[in-house]
Write an enzyme that holds these catalytic residues in place. Sequence first.
Site, PDB file in Angstrom:
ATOM      1  N   SER A   8      40.394  -9.470  -7.031  1.00 30.11           N
ATOM      2  CA  SER A   8      39.357  -9.129  -6.046  1.00 30.11           C
ATOM      3  C   SER A   8      39.665  -7.842  -5.295  1.00 30.11           C
ATOM      4  O   SER A   8      38.897  -7.412  -4.437  1.00 30.11           O
ATOM      5  CB  SER A   8      39.192 -10.276  -5.044  1.00 30.11           C
ATOM      6  OG  SER A   8      40.442 -10.604  -4.458  1.00 30.11           O
TER       7      SER A   8
ATOM      8  N   ASN B 172      44.970 -18.820   1.651  1.00 28.25           N
ATOM      9  CA  ASN B 172      43.716 -19.497   1.983  1.00 28.25           C
ATOM     10  C   ASN B 172      43.357 -19.341   3.459  1.00 28.25           C
ATOM     11  O   ASN B 172      42.217 -19.047   3.802  1.00 28.25           O
ATOM     12  CB  ASN B 172      43.786 -20.977   1.596  1.00 28.25           C
ATOM     13  CG  ASN B 172      43.965 -21.158   0.094  1.00 28.25           C
ATOM     14  OD1 ASN B 172      43.846 -20.190  -0.660  1.00 28.25           O
ATOM     15  ND2 ASN B 172      44.264 -22.372  -0.337  1.00 28.25           N
TER      16      ASN B 172
ATOM     17  N   THR C 136      -5.879  -7.783  13.639  1.00 22.94           N
ATOM     18  CA  THR C 136      -5.520  -9.088  13.075  1.00 22.94           C
ATOM     19  C   THR C 136      -6.158  -9.078  11.690  1.00 22.94           C
ATOM     20  O   THR C 136      -7.224  -8.465  11.503  1.00 22.94           O
ATOM     21  CB  THR C 136      -6.070 -10.271  13.912  1.00 22.94           C
ATOM     22  OG1 THR C 136      -7.500 -10.184  13.938  1.00 22.94           O
ATOM     23  CG2 THR C 136      -5.536 -10.248  15.345  1.00 22.94           C
ATOM     24  N   HIS C 137      -5.492  -9.690  10.729  1.00 17.76           N
ATOM     25  CA  HIS C 137      -5.958  -9.648   9.334  1.00 17.76           C
ATOM     26  C   HIS C 137      -6.094  -8.206   8.828  1.00 17.76           C
ATOM     27  O   HIS C 137      -6.870  -7.941   7.916  1.00 17.76           O
ATOM     28  CB  HIS C 137      -7.309 -10.369   9.173  1.00 17.76           C
ATOM     29  CG  HIS C 137      -7.365 -11.718   9.817  1.00 17.76           C
ATOM     30  ND1 HIS C 137      -7.063 -12.886   9.142  1.00 17.76           N
ATOM     31  CD2 HIS C 137      -7.635 -12.088  11.096  1.00 17.76           C
ATOM     32  CE1 HIS C 137      -7.187 -13.913   9.972  1.00 17.76           C
ATOM     33  NE2 HIS C 137      -7.523 -13.455  11.174  1.00 17.76           N
TER      34      HIS C 137
ATOM     35  N   SER D 130       7.708  14.556  -4.241  1.00 21.84           N
ATOM     36  CA  SER D 130       7.530  14.068  -5.604  1.00 21.84           C
ATOM     37  C   SER D 130       7.884  15.190  -6.566  1.00 21.84           C
ATOM     38  O   SER D 130       7.624  16.356  -6.294  1.00 21.84           O
ATOM     39  CB  SER D 130       6.072  13.647  -5.809  1.00 21.84           C
ATOM     40  OG  SER D 130       5.737  13.663  -7.186  1.00 21.84           O
TER      41      SER D 130
ATOM     42  N   LYS E 289       2.888  15.769  -2.304  1.00 23.66           N
ATOM     43  CA  LYS E 289       3.388  14.500  -1.770  1.00 23.66           C
ATOM     44  C   LYS E 289       4.497  14.657  -0.737  1.00 23.66           C
ATOM     45  O   LYS E 289       5.382  15.483  -0.852  1.00 23.66           O
ATOM     46  CB  LYS E 289       3.932  13.612  -2.914  1.00 23.66           C
ATOM     47  CG  LYS E 289       2.876  13.023  -3.814  1.00 23.66           C
ATOM     48  CD  LYS E 289       1.839  12.173  -3.088  1.00 23.66           C
ATOM     49  CE  LYS E 289       2.383  10.840  -2.658  1.00 23.66           C
ATOM     50  NZ  LYS E 289       2.637   9.964  -3.810  1.00 23.66           N
TER      51      LYS E 289
ATOM     52  N   ASN F  51       6.633  11.550   0.965  1.00 19.69           N
ATOM     53  CA  ASN F  51       6.707  10.082   0.922  1.00 19.69           C
ATOM     54  C   ASN F  51       7.598   9.526   2.032  1.00 19.69           C
ATOM     55  O   ASN F  51       8.647  10.089   2.320  1.00 19.69           O
ATOM     56  CB  ASN F  51       7.244   9.639  -0.436  1.00 19.69           C
ATOM     57  CG  ASN F  51       6.309  10.033  -1.569  1.00 19.69           C
ATOM     58  OD1 ASN F  51       5.089   9.985  -1.409  1.00 19.69           O
ATOM     59  ND2 ASN F  51       6.875  10.446  -2.692  1.00 19.69           N
TER      60      ASN F  51
ATOM     61  N   GLU G 115      10.263   2.829   3.276  1.00 21.74           N
ATOM     62  CA  GLU G 115      10.095   2.115   2.001  1.00 21.74           C
ATOM     63  C   GLU G 115      11.410   1.499   1.534  1.00 21.74           C
ATOM     64  O   GLU G 115      11.451   0.372   1.044  1.00 21.74           O
ATOM     65  CB  GLU G 115       9.578   3.076   0.925  1.00 21.74           C
ATOM     66  CG  GLU G 115       8.127   3.446   1.095  1.00 21.74           C
ATOM     67  CD  GLU G 115       7.708   4.450   0.029  1.00 21.74           C
ATOM     68  OE1 GLU G 115       7.155   4.030  -0.985  1.00 21.74           O
ATOM     69  OE2 GLU G 115       7.950   5.654   0.221  1.00 21.74           O
TER      70      GLU G 115
ATOM     71  N   GLN H 284      36.160 -16.671  -3.306  1.00 26.34           N
ATOM     72  CA  GLN H 284      36.413 -15.241  -3.456  1.00 26.34           C
ATOM     73  C   GLN H 284      35.095 -14.483  -3.635  1.00 26.34           C
ATOM     74  O   GLN H 284      35.008 -13.298  -3.324  1.00 26.34           O
ATOM     75  CB  GLN H 284      37.341 -15.011  -4.663  1.00 26.34           C
ATOM     76  CG  GLN H 284      37.715 -13.569  -4.889  1.00 26.34           C
ATOM     77  CD  GLN H 284      38.907 -13.429  -5.823  1.00 26.34           C
ATOM     78  OE1 GLN H 284      40.034 -13.783  -5.456  1.00 26.34           O
ATOM     79  NE2 GLN H 284      38.667 -12.963  -7.033  1.00 26.34           N
TER      80      GLN H 284
ATOM     81  N   LYS I 282      32.710 -12.436  -0.692  1.00 34.97           N
ATOM     82  CA  LYS I 282      32.874 -11.119  -0.073  1.00 34.97           C
ATOM     83  C   LYS I 282      31.795 -10.122  -0.432  1.00 34.97           C
ATOM     84  O   LYS I 282      31.239  -9.457   0.446  1.00 34.97           O
ATOM     85  CB  LYS I 282      34.258 -10.566  -0.408  1.00 34.97           C
ATOM     86  CG  LYS I 282      35.324 -11.274   0.397  1.00 34.97           C
ATOM     87  CD  LYS I 282      36.715 -11.013  -0.077  1.00 34.97           C
ATOM     88  CE  LYS I 282      37.582 -12.193   0.264  1.00 34.97           C
ATOM     89  NZ  LYS I 282      37.164 -13.471  -0.406  1.00 34.97           N
TER      90      LYS I 282
HETATM   91  N1  ARG Z   1      41.461 -13.347  -3.097  1.00 35.08           N
HETATM   92  C1  ARG Z   1      41.311 -14.679  -2.643  1.00 35.08           C
HETATM   93  C2  ARG Z   1      39.946 -14.899  -2.000  1.00 35.08           C
HETATM   94  O1  ARG Z   1      39.305 -13.941  -1.767  1.00 35.08           O
HETATM   95  C3  ARG Z   1      42.383 -14.997  -1.661  1.00 35.08           C
HETATM   96  C4  ARG Z   1      42.701 -16.446  -1.583  1.00 35.08           C
HETATM   97  C5  ARG Z   1      43.293 -16.888  -2.872  1.00 35.08           C
HETATM   98  N2  ARG Z   1      43.855 -18.193  -2.790  1.00 35.08           N
HETATM   99  C6  ARG Z   1      44.244 -18.851  -3.840  1.00 35.08           C
HETATM  100  N3  ARG Z   1      44.753 -20.029  -3.669  1.00 35.08           N
HETATM  101  N4  ARG Z   1      44.138 -18.377  -5.047  1.00 35.08           N
HETATM  102  O2  ARG Z   1      39.515 -15.989  -1.730  1.00 35.08           O
END
Ligand code: ARG
Length: 461
Positions: free
Chosen positions: A28, A115, A160-161, A282, A288, A290, A295, A327, A330
Amino acid sequence: MSKEDAGTLWGGRFSEATDRFVQEFTASVTFDKRLYRHDIAGSVAHARMLQKVGVLSADECGAIVTGLQDILAEIERGDFAWAVALEDVHMNIESRLTDRIGVAGKKLHTGRSRNDQVATDVRLYLRDEIDALDADLQRLQTALLDVAEREADTLMPGFTHLQVAQPVTFGHHLLAWFEMLVRDRARFQDCRKRVNVMPLGAAALAGTSYPIDRAYTAQLLGFDGIAENSLDAVSDRDFAIEFCAAAALLLTHLSRFSEELILWTSAQFNFINLPDRFCTGSSIMPQKKNPDVPELVRGKTGRVNGDLIALLTLMKGQPLAYNKDNQEDKEPLFDAIDTARACVRAYADMVPAIEPKRDNMRRAALTGFATATDLADYLVRKGVAFRDAHEVVGKAVRYGVEQERDLAAMSLDELRQFSAVIGEDVFAVLTLEGSVAARDHLGGTAPRQVREAVVRARARL
Ligand code: ARG
């Protein structure tokens, strides 16, 4: 197993190296490295706590803290070599720490797990992002108040509408957007209370056998509370889901605002001009210009909704406690943060630059029988029951549609065909100014009320 592998940190029970592709698949670091500052802050606090309770010596703690500070500087200089083989931000930094300071580095993870570490990092990071987002939201609100005050007397049709309904002031219309942002900010602040609770100490899932002092760590990190249950602390991502829900609502508001700006810049409405610096052209149609910023904001609402659904779905099937699924929290969370911040920033920059075309707005309010309700209210003041007044005005409007003339453009004799109680004083109520000035109560569109609402709003900011 090479020294650069995550396996050096957990490889004891393994008899062969991780498959190359699996290593990449499970890593990750490419996206969680943005947590480095908060990861280091969490580690520094953890080390200090371990020293306080006697698990680390003062020398060990000192070496860890200095080592982590040096790593922070290394990362910010761009000199840190992130290794996918080291899986995530946590193990990249821990491994580098041991390279730099030796065996003391290997003691940092005492009484902790990735964790509770990752849950802590994400909360610290999100807390800072909420504060930064709030500052930009306040900037946008201030811009709305400035423009609303300036445009307290500017007349436009209210819809309205998407059909012309009654005249309103442009200032009043802008204050509607201000109010939505008041609630958005309150939602983020409420979310922040539940973000700012410390998981550290939960360790892997059950707590730790070391004599940790969670209150001390929480105090060092500025947490308002400590997670009461270790299983819950490492497992739930409801705080991230809440943030995404609040962000989805914010973007929904900005998307509606965008829709109006897009309509208003069209040749058909022609209510405002957006300066060139917020627009693009454009490649084929030379004429144009825009409204790209609104948007894109409208479009980006879809991705934040997607981020919310991704996190809800990520969570729904997970048994306690931590699962690697988490994981995946994120990227959607970071995307929602980045998108919300960029959209609010763009709006805070753009709102003060909106150029109203006041004559066009006024002209539009003079079509569509915007003061028909005022005529009905006038008849009621002359003793006609409201339902009868409604019927009378309906007939006058039908006549006006046939004649292609607004109520205020009719002669007194023409108006009197519909009701004998109509007198010369009717023309005052049929003007746009008379119509808005009459709505003179808290929350109404009268210019006086808009100015007072701006004063109250500034006090609330
Ligand atoms: N990279 C992991 C996450 O984002 C960190 C925690 C990993 N824990 C594990 N027991 N493998 O959640």
